[in-house]
Design a protein around this motif. Structure first.
Motif, PDB file in Angstrom:
ATOM      1  N   LEU A 335       0.850  -1.103   0.009  1.00 34.74           N
ATOM      2  CA  LEU A 335      -0.071   0.042   0.114  1.00 34.74           C
ATOM      3  C   LEU A 335       0.796   1.473   0.150  1.00 34.74           C
ATOM      4  CD1 LEU A 335      -2.683   1.572   0.269  1.00 34.74           C
ATOM      5  CD2 LEU A 335      -2.276   1.314   2.878  1.00 34.74           C
ATOM      6  N   MET A 336       1.777   1.122   0.884  1.00 36.31           N
ATOM      7  CA  MET A 336       2.761   2.404   0.875  1.00 36.31           C
ATOM      8  C   MET A 336       3.499   2.858  -0.436  1.00 36.31           C
ATOM      9  SD  MET A 336       4.308   2.838   4.759  1.00 36.31           S
ATOM     10  CE  MET A 336       5.324   1.118   4.748  1.00 36.31           C
ATOM     11  N   GLN A 337       4.050   1.551  -1.080  1.00 36.22           N
ATOM     12  CA  GLN A 337       4.534   1.759  -2.208  1.00 36.22           C
ATOM     13  C   GLN A 337       3.693   2.331  -3.486  1.00 36.22           C
ATOM     14  OE1 GLN A 337       7.899   0.998  -1.799  1.00 36.22           O
ATOM     15  NE2 GLN A 337       6.730   0.429   0.107  1.00 36.22           N
ATOM     16  N   ARG A 338       2.516   1.693  -3.361  1.00 38.77           N
ATOM     17  CA  ARG A 338       1.345   2.337  -4.399  1.00 38.77           C
ATOM     18  C   ARG A 338       1.130   4.013  -3.957  1.00 38.77           C
ATOM     19  NH1 ARG A 338      -3.951   3.089  -4.077  1.00 38.77           N
ATOM     20  NH2 ARG A 338      -4.281   2.066  -2.104  1.00 38.77           N
ATOM     21  N   ARG A 339       0.971   4.411  -2.748  1.00 34.62           N
ATOM     22  CA  ARG A 339       0.661   5.585  -2.399  1.00 34.62           C
ATOM     23  C   ARG A 339       1.994   6.466  -2.364  1.00 34.62           C
ATOM     24  NH1 ARG A 339      -2.814   5.724   3.301  1.00 34.62           N
ATOM     25  NH2 ARG A 339      -1.953   7.784   2.870  1.00 34.62           N
ATOM     26  N   GLY A 340       3.100   6.025  -2.453  1.00 39.20           N
ATOM     27  CA  GLY A 340       4.327   6.671  -2.395  1.00 39.20           C
ATOM     28  C   GLY A 340       4.414   7.561  -0.947  1.00 39.20           C
ATOM     29  N   VAL A 341       3.922   6.862  -0.060  1.00 39.53           N
ATOM     30  CA  VAL A 341       4.110   7.453   1.465  1.00 39.53           C
ATOM     31  C   VAL A 341       4.729   6.547   2.502  1.00 39.53           C
ATOM     32  CG1 VAL A 341       2.025   9.183   0.726  1.00 39.53           C
ATOM     33  CG2 VAL A 341       1.682   7.018   1.996  1.00 39.53           C
ATOM     34  N   SER A 342       5.248   7.085   3.537  1.00 41.16           N
ATOM     35  CA  SER A 342       5.420   6.427   4.517  1.00 41.16           C
ATOM     36  C   SER A 342       4.692   6.617   5.643  1.00 41.16           C
ATOM     37  CB  SER A 342       7.020   6.522   5.110  1.00 41.16           C
ATOM     38  OG  SER A 342       7.293   6.099   6.152  1.00 41.16           O
ATOM     39  N   ILE A 343       3.990   5.734   5.994  1.00 38.97           N
ATOM     40  CA  ILE A 343       2.716   5.765   7.094  1.00 38.97           C
ATOM     41  C   ILE A 343       3.465   5.749   8.414  1.00 38.97           C
ATOM     42  CG2 ILE A 343       0.568   5.134   8.027  1.00 38.97           C
ATOM     43  CD1 ILE A 343       0.142   3.939   5.133  1.00 38.97           C
ATOM     44  N   PRO A 344       3.380   6.558   9.451  1.00 37.14           N
ATOM     45  CA  PRO A 344       3.656   6.473  10.728  1.00 37.14           C
ATOM     46  C   PRO A 344       3.154   5.151  11.438  1.00 37.14           C
ATOM     47  CG  PRO A 344       2.431   8.256  10.640  1.00 37.14           C
ATOM     48  CD  PRO A 344       2.392   7.909   9.092  1.00 37.14           C
ATOM     49  N   MET A 345       4.064   4.733  12.257  1.00 35.37           N
ATOM     50  CA  MET A 345       3.304   3.408  12.928  1.00 35.37           C
ATOM     51  C   MET A 345       4.258   3.307  14.273  1.00 35.37           C
ATOM     52  SD  MET A 345       5.020   0.385  14.126  1.00 35.37           S
ATOM     53  CE  MET A 345       6.393   0.274  13.365  1.00 35.37           C
ATOM     54  N   ARG A 346       3.291   2.715  15.289  1.00 41.87           N
ATOM     55  CA  ARG A 346       3.733   2.557  16.670  1.00 41.87           C
ATOM     56  C   ARG A 346       3.368   1.193  17.036  1.00 41.87           C
ATOM     57  NH1 ARG A 346       0.614   2.974  20.846  1.00 41.87           N
ATOM     58  NH2 ARG A 346      -1.456   4.194  20.725  1.00 41.87           N
ATOM     59  N   PRO A 347       4.378   0.442  17.846  1.00 49.08           N
ATOM     60  CA  PRO A 347       3.623  -0.654  18.668  1.00 49.08           C
ATOM     61  C   PRO A 347       3.054  -0.319  19.507  1.00 49.08           C
ATOM     62  CG  PRO A 347       5.950  -0.020  19.305  1.00 49.08           C
ATOM     63  CD  PRO A 347       5.813   0.965  18.097  1.00 49.08           C
ATOM     64  N   ASP A 348       1.776  -1.087  19.698  1.00 46.80           N
ATOM     65  CA  ASP A 348       0.814  -0.695  20.711  1.00 46.80           C
ATOM     66  C   ASP A 348       0.676  -1.816  21.685  1.00 46.80           C
ATOM     67  OD1 ASP A 348      -1.179   0.824  21.728  1.00 46.80           O
ATOM     68  OD2 ASP A 348      -2.721   0.299  20.448  1.00 46.80           O
ATOM     69  N   HIS A 349       0.630  -1.391  22.926  1.00 46.54           N
ATOM     70  CA  HIS A 349       0.410  -2.431  24.159  1.00 46.54           C
ATOM     71  C   HIS A 349       1.342  -3.491  24.118  1.00 46.54           C
ATOM     72  CE1 HIS A 349      -4.073  -1.091  24.424  1.00 46.54           C
ATOM     73  NE2 HIS A 349      -3.329  -0.142  24.528  1.00 46.54           N
ATOM     74  N   GLY A 350       2.221  -3.607  24.716  1.00 48.90           N
ATOM     75  CA  GLY A 350       3.251  -4.666  25.169  1.00 48.90           C
ATOM     76  C   GLY A 350       3.076  -5.054  26.385  1.00 48.90           C
ATOM     77  N   PHE A 351       3.816  -6.320  26.619  1.00 46.96           N
ATOM     78  CA  PHE A 351       3.701  -7.133  27.865  1.00 46.96           C
ATOM     79  C   PHE A 351       4.507  -6.248  29.049  1.00 46.96           C
ATOM     80  CE2 PHE A 351       3.243 -11.420  26.066  1.00 46.96           C
ATOM     81  CZ  PHE A 351       1.715 -11.017  25.452  1.00 46.96           C
ATOM     82  N   LEU A 352       4.350  -6.428  30.335  1.00 52.66           N
ATOM     83  CA  LEU A 352       5.268  -5.860  31.259  1.00 52.66           C
ATOM     84  C   LEU A 352       5.893  -7.100  31.766  1.00 52.66           C
ATOM     85  CD1 LEU A 352       5.672  -3.759  33.327  1.00 52.66           C
ATOM     86  CD2 LEU A 352       3.957  -4.620  35.001  1.00 52.66           C
ATOM     87  N   HIS A 353       7.332  -6.682  31.542  1.00 50.98           N
ATOM     88  CA  HIS A 353       8.274  -8.018  32.095  1.00 50.98           C
ATOM     89  C   HIS A 353       8.592  -7.660  33.371  1.00 50.98           C
ATOM     90  CE1 HIS A 353       9.065  -9.493  27.615  1.00 50.98           C
ATOM     91  NE2 HIS A 353       8.341  -8.337  27.660  1.00 50.98           N
ATOM     92  N   SER A 354       8.971  -9.042  34.135  1.00 51.07           N
ATOM     93  CA  SER A 354       9.325  -8.998  35.570  1.00 51.07           C
ATOM     94  C   SER A 354      10.467  -7.879  35.524  1.00 51.07           C
ATOM     95  CB  SER A 354       9.499 -10.463  35.850  1.00 51.07           C
ATOM     96  OG  SER A 354      10.830 -11.032  35.169  1.00 51.07           O
ATOM     97  N   PHE A 355      11.184  -7.631  34.762  1.00 47.70           N
ATOM     98  CA  PHE A 355      12.745  -6.926  34.980  1.00 47.70           C
ATOM     99  C   PHE A 355      11.981  -5.508  35.482  1.00 47.70           C
ATOM    100  CE2 PHE A 355      15.408  -3.576  33.569  1.00 47.70           C
ATOM    101  CZ  PHE A 355      16.592  -4.114  34.227  1.00 47.70           C
ATOM    102  N   GLU A 356      10.800  -5.239  34.740  1.00 50.88           N
ATOM    103  CA  GLU A 356      10.256  -3.827  35.129  1.00 50.88           C
ATOM    104  C   GLU A 356       9.236  -3.639  36.190  1.00 50.88           C
ATOM    105  OE1 GLU A 356      10.208  -1.565  30.763  1.00 50.88           O
ATOM    106  OE2 GLU A 356       9.211  -3.470  30.832  1.00 50.88           O
ATOM    107  N   GLY A 357       9.114  -5.023  36.874  1.00 51.42           N
ATOM    108  CA  GLY A 357       7.893  -5.061  37.668  1.00 51.42           C
ATOM    109  C   GLY A 357       7.900  -4.237  38.685  1.00 51.42           C
TER     110      GLY A 357
END
Length: 392
Positions: A335-357
């Motif tokens: 789709l981006m190649q056809r439109r010739g645009v770079s669409i912004p993306m973000r990873p959404d909702h991650g796990f909470l790891h024990s290291f960060e607990g």
């Protein structure tokens, strides 16, 4: 080959995740908002520029607004809605003046995303977000005690909810109540039982059809402003994509999107393509949505969900869930190649790891969990890009 613009969400100066931490993740942009400004008030240029400079001082760029919230009066088309629409247009003008051209928003009444569990323990010990219909029914009928709530559920579901609640102790009931009404990080909204019931009362008589009319009215007023400014509006789908608390939902299905885009055909009236929200409803065909509405996709939330049964879904690893992420990624890259645009993306909702607990982390927005998701998405994008280039 055009690549996605990799971004990560930041909730402002009070976020426990710092900009320097996000920069070390290798992202190119920041997704944020001016959470300190009350909903409905104008975002002034000086405030926008101050936030831009804070981000630039850390070697990053503010690339997407998430979100410029829509006042409840607009959603109900009551009270001071006309002035709030004018204010919204003025905020768009000020954002465009500062070079910000992608604006995400939602049209969910009262509550944004809703989960019943924020620390569901996975088999490996990580923690994830989860929505359980039985738990939510118990909250709605027996804890919140919404007037008329029983009529929204079958006898069997009410019996299941009652049995579920009878097995909870008082601390578990309080945690469930808090989980359902937890606002977004950066928000100062304090949702008490009395406040929620008051807000729900304000929506009496507003059904799906009425809410959809109000959304279309809002867009007919705002989209011409956005077009003139070169701003792209990206509506976020309902999360979860079905009614909660008896409230109407109008951005949940493929049919909802079709009606919305047919009513206001401008490409400035676009979509935040959230694979998690749309994918939580089994009948939504995520690949077909790209096919039909690809020209309106202005922002990407890439995450995955696992539907354990018809009553429950949970956040899963970004590449291991019920959503076909490999096929989605390939279709988005084409789709981006056809439109010739770079669409912004973000990873959404991650796990909470024990290291960060032991650290203060907002559910779904721990740094390590999102970084893991970003790394997986980045690797998937690189591999599929290589495949597309090789095959011509």
């Amino acid at each position: 080959m055009i690549k996605m613009q990799q971004t990560m969400r930041w909730y402002g100066p009070h976020d426990t995740i710092k900009l320097r931490d996000i920069r070390q993740c290798g992202v190119e942009g920041i997704v944020t908002a001016l959470h300190q400004i009350p909903v409905g008030e104008v975002w002034e240029v000086k405030d926008i520029m101050e936030r831009q400079q804070t981000i630039r001082d850390q070697g990053l760029e503010w690339t997407v607004i998430e979100s410029l919230p829509v006042h409840e009066d607009i959603k109900r088309k009551r009270g001071n809605y006309k002035q709030y629409i004018l204010n919204y247009g003025k905020s768009l003008e000020n954002l465009a003046q500062c070079g910000l051209k992608v604006v995400t928003y939602n049209f969910m009444p009262v509550l944004d995303w809703v989960r019943t569990e924020h620390e569901h323990i996975n088999s490996d010990g990580t923690k994830a977000l989860l929505f359980d219909e039985t738990a939510f029914t118990y909250f709605d009928v027996f804890l919140l005690k919404r007037s008329g709530a029983e009529a929204d559920y079958t006898k069997e579901k009410l019996e299941e909810a009652s049995a579920y609640g009878n097995a909870l102790d008082e601390n578990e009931k309080q945690r469930l109540f808090k989980n359902v009404l937890l606002g977004l990080p950066g928000s100062t909204e304090n949702f008490t039982r009395e406040k929620v019931l008051e807000l729900l009362e304000d929506y009496k008589g507003v059904n799906d059809g009425e809410l959809r009319k109000n959304l279309i009215y809002f867009l007919t007023e705002i989209v011409p402003v956005a077009e003139k400014l070169g701003v792209k509006l990206a509506i976020h789908p309902d999360d979860p994509p079905f009614s909660v608390l008896g409230l109407p939902r109008v951005v949940s299905t493929e049919s909802d999107l079709e009606q919305l885009f047919n009513a206001v055909p401008s490409r400035a009236n676009g979509l935040c393509y959230c694979t998690g929200s749309l994918g939580a409803r089994p009948s939504n065909d995520l690949l077909q949505i790209i096919d039909q509405h690809g020209d309106r996709i202005h922002f990407l939330h890439l995450r995955n969900v696992k539907r354990d049964n018809d009553k429950q879904f949970r956040e899963s690893e970004h590449l291991n869930g019920d959503n076909p992420m490999e096929a989605i990624m390939e279709q988005l890259l084409l789709l981006m190649q056809r439109r010739g645009v770079s669409i912004p993306m973000r990873p959404d909702h991650g796990f909470l790891h024990s290291f960060e607990g032991t650290k203060e982390q907002y559910p779904g927005y721990s740094l390590m969990g999102r970084l893991k998701g970003l790394a997986e998405i980045r690797g998937l994008e690189r591999g599929i890009s290589y495949k597309i280039n090789r095959n011509g």
